[in-house]
Scaffold this active site. Structure first.
Site, mmCIF file in Angstrom:
data_model
loop_
_atom_site.group_PDB
_atom_site.id
_atom_site.type_symbol
_atom_site.label_atom_id
_atom_site.label_comp_id
_atom_site.label_asym_id
_atom_site.label_seq_id
_atom_site.Cartn_x
_atom_site.Cartn_y
_atom_site.Cartn_z
ATOM 1 N N HIS A 48 -3.907 4.196 4.490
ATOM 2 C CA HIS A 48 -4.947 3.174 4.603
ATOM 3 C C HIS A 48 -6.272 3.723 4.080
ATOM 4 O O HIS A 48 -6.958 3.072 3.284
ATOM 5 C CB HIS A 48 -5.088 2.744 6.060
ATOM 6 C CG HIS A 48 -6.116 1.699 6.278
ATOM 7 N ND1 HIS A 48 -7.391 1.991 6.738
ATOM 8 C CD2 HIS A 48 -6.088 0.374 6.081
ATOM 9 C CE1 HIS A 48 -8.087 0.874 6.818
ATOM 10 N NE2 HIS A 48 -7.331 -0.116 6.433
ATOM 11 N N TYR A 100 3.952 6.124 11.049
ATOM 12 C CA TYR A 100 4.338 4.768 11.442
ATOM 13 C C TYR A 100 5.172 4.027 10.399
ATOM 14 O O TYR A 100 5.635 2.929 10.662
ATOM 15 C CB TYR A 100 3.091 3.940 11.772
ATOM 16 C CG TYR A 100 2.065 3.859 10.652
ATOM 17 C CD1 TYR A 100 2.219 2.966 9.593
ATOM 18 C CD2 TYR A 100 0.940 4.662 10.669
ATOM 19 C CE1 TYR A 100 1.278 2.898 8.576
ATOM 20 C CE2 TYR A 100 -0.015 4.591 9.659
ATOM 21 C CZ TYR A 100 0.156 3.710 8.615
ATOM 22 O OH TYR A 100 -0.768 3.642 7.608
ATOM 23 N N ARG A 151 0.862 -1.189 0.000
ATOM 24 C CA ARG A 151 0.000 0.000 0.000
ATOM 25 C C ARG A 151 0.898 1.238 0.000
ATOM 26 O O ARG A 151 1.448 1.624 1.032
ATOM 27 C CB ARG A 151 -0.909 -0.025 1.228
ATOM 28 C CG ARG A 151 -1.615 1.303 1.477
ATOM 29 C CD ARG A 151 -2.710 1.212 2.505
ATOM 30 N NE ARG A 151 -2.301 0.726 3.816
ATOM 31 C CZ ARG A 151 -1.729 1.470 4.753
ATOM 32 N NH1 ARG A 151 -1.421 2.735 4.516
ATOM 33 N NH2 ARG A 151 -1.435 0.955 5.934
#
Length: 356
Positions: free
Chosen positions: A260, A269, A256
């Site tokens: 998200h 993160y 990805r």
């Protein structure tokens, strides 16, 4: 399909060279230059649709959007393996699968703009609308597949989900039932390495495909950035389902590259070096390099693909910005199949409140 693969199936290397794999290459031996170009075209168009929708959300035109940037090969490659009468149960990120199933770009954002309970008519394209509840579609797909099996329908049912969904009980239960009932369902996991902010190594100590083996379901890992390899293994799994061979599990290893959803900030993160590594494995660039190596690339084709992408993006944008707002009481439509006194009372309250 073997009980498990010891390495991801790959037919195109990142530099565009073909991989010597007679077993899996045989599954796509009929894919000629025109079909490779179609794969490429669909990937470019769906990336443009995704980019346009992401921009629309940033501009306040959509409430939310789940980007699929980097996952085009996994979605387009698998969608090209499906027959019109096969049925798809998606998660919330499969806009590219929807496009390949024939969904009009003009309706892709209806749900995400908050003006409708759905985006498209599932019966028109044999594909469900986005499922926000993580993993629930696995159970729906298994039940549908089992019913189709009982009725003698020679179809395959495919359910898409991410690596994060494999930590949900719904997927575990679905695999258990599918194995016991020999349901013709293909579990297609897009392992994009991140379940929101949790890396896949935390979610699973073993390759996700190996989980299916414990249920007696044949599984395979595939390079999810290789559209041709994804097409090959999905053809194999769906053919098995149509022939009465029961369920299969595909783990497409992809990445990805965006957030998200547009409500997420992956820079909090995720390391920038990791993102750069996967950018060099971009699925669209990989297929373009193959086309160039095999003299299937020219300026006319490049121009044609760009025009198609521009047209699709413009159609999505124009349709999104002109979607009419629903009447407030429409939120109560289709909540129950039959009239429900609580819903009736709530609808009446809203209508009377709007009049006062």
């Amino acid at each position: 399909m073997a009980k498990k693969s010891t390495y991801p199936v790959q037919l195109i290397q990142p530099d565009g060279r073909r991989v010597h794999d007679p077993e899996h290459a045989a599954l796509v031996a009929d894919v000629d230059g025109a079909q490779l170009r179609r794969l490429y075209r669909d990937m470019v168009v769906t990336r443009r649709l995704d980019t346009e929708a992401t921009a629309l959300q940033r501009q306040g035109e959509l409430g939310l959007w789940p980007p699929l940037l980097g996952q085009e090969a996994a979605q387009v490659g698998s969608a090209h393996a499906l027959h019109p009468d096969d049925y798809v149960f998606c998660s919330y990120r499969e806009a590219a699968v929807a496009y390949c199933r024939g969904v009009d770009p003009a309706v892709l954002t209806r749900l995400w703009r908050g003006v409708s309970h759905h985006c498209w008519d599932p019966a028109a394209v044999n594909m469900t609308n986005p499922a926000i509840v993580v993993g629930s579609q696995g159970l729906h797909a298994t039940g549908y597949a089992f019913a189709a099996h009982l009725e003698g329908a020679e179809i395959a049912v495919v359910t898409y989900f991410g690596d994060g969904a494999t930590s949900q009980g719904d997927i575990a239960e679905a695999m258990g039932f599918a194995a016991g009932w020999a349901a013709p369902v293909v579990f297609f996991c897009q392992n994009n390495h991140w379940a929101i902010s949790v890396p896949v190594r935390v979610q699973s100590a073993t390759p996700i495909a190996q989980r299916a083996v414990g249920y007696g379901i044949p599984s395979v890992q595939v390079d999810g950035n290789d559209a041709l390899a994804v097409l090959a293994v999905t053809r194999q799994a769906t053919a098995r389902a149509r022939a009465g061979g029961g369920p299969s599990f595909i783990e497409a290893i992809t990445y990805r590259m965006g957030p998200h959803t547009t409500a997420d900030d992956p820079t909090r993160y995720r390391d920038a070096a990791e993102l750069e590594l996967w950018r060099r494995r971009d699925p669209i660039d990989r297929l373009r390099r193959l086309l160039e190596r095999e003299q299937l690339w020219d300026s006319d084709f490049e121009r044609s693909v760009a025009e198609d992408a521009d047209d699709a993006g413009a159609r999505l944008r124009a349709a999104t910005r002109t979607l009419p707002d629903p009447e407030p009481e429409a939120m109560f439509d289709h909540v129950y199949a039959t009239e429900h006194p609580l819903i009736t009372a709530e609808r009446r309250s809203v209508v009377e409140g709007a009049r006062s």
